[in-house]
Design a protein around this motif. Sequence first.
Motif, PDB file in Angstrom:
ATOM      1  N   THR A 105      40.780  49.026  36.950  1.00 13.83           N
ATOM      2  CA  THR A 105      40.412  47.994  37.911  1.00 13.83           C
ATOM      3  C   THR A 105      41.424  48.022  39.046  1.00 13.83           C
ATOM      4  N   PRO A 106      40.978  48.060  40.296  1.00 14.96           N
ATOM      5  CA  PRO A 106      41.940  48.094  41.397  1.00 14.96           C
ATOM      6  C   PRO A 106      42.694  46.761  41.499  1.00 14.96           C
ATOM      7  N   LEU A 107      43.964  46.852  41.868  1.00 12.26           N
ATOM      8  CA  LEU A 107      44.800  45.666  42.013  1.00 12.26           C
ATOM      9  C   LEU A 107      44.518  44.982  43.343  1.00 12.26           C
ATOM     10  N   ALA A 108      44.733  43.691  43.333  1.00 13.54           N
ATOM     11  CA  ALA A 108      44.564  42.945  44.574  1.00 13.54           C
ATOM     12  C   ALA A 108      45.696  43.304  45.512  1.00 13.54           C
ATOM     13  N   THR A 109      45.405  43.291  46.772  1.00 15.09           N
ATOM     14  CA  THR A 109      46.435  43.634  47.751  1.00 15.09           C
ATOM     15  C   THR A 109      47.464  42.510  47.827  1.00 15.09           C
ATOM     16  N   ILE A 110      48.713  42.893  47.876  1.00 15.65           N
ATOM     17  CA  ILE A 110      49.818  41.951  47.930  1.00 15.65           C
ATOM     18  C   ILE A 110      50.318  41.905  49.358  1.00 15.65           C
TER      19      ILE A 110
END
Length: 153
Positions: free
Chosen positions: A21-26
Amino acid sequence: MFPENTAHSPAEQAVTIHQPTPLATIPIAPVIPVQPGAVPAVTSIVLPDGRVITGYAIAPSQPEPVTAKPVVSRAAVNIALGGIGFGAVCGGLVLLTTFIAALAALVQQLIILAAVIFGGWIAVQVLTTTGKDRSATTVNIRKAVIKRSHFHG
């Protein structure tokens, strides 16, 4: 994957693949301007196997200064002072016991002296006759002979 002698269906033998699952952008933290003299220099170190490691040199952290403990603990000082005080009192206690023993001896001597004086006074009263009655009864005691459990007087 499974041995031939087990009875598994081809659906059970299928491999499940999970997609990451791609990580949310920080959001990137804002850059704080730093004085040019405060930025550490970048250094590179070549390891014996040929790899190169590049990074900032970090000054070793200094441990917090330890507060100096006294050479002797407070408990030891209190015990020592208590011992000194007890030693000072012991001399007085020895004198007190000596005083009590001397007082007991004095009272004993006074009791003996009173008994001697009172006994002497009684003896004088018994042995002396008064001026009115100078006559006394004289009792003659003869030598008694005791023979065979009989008194012959």
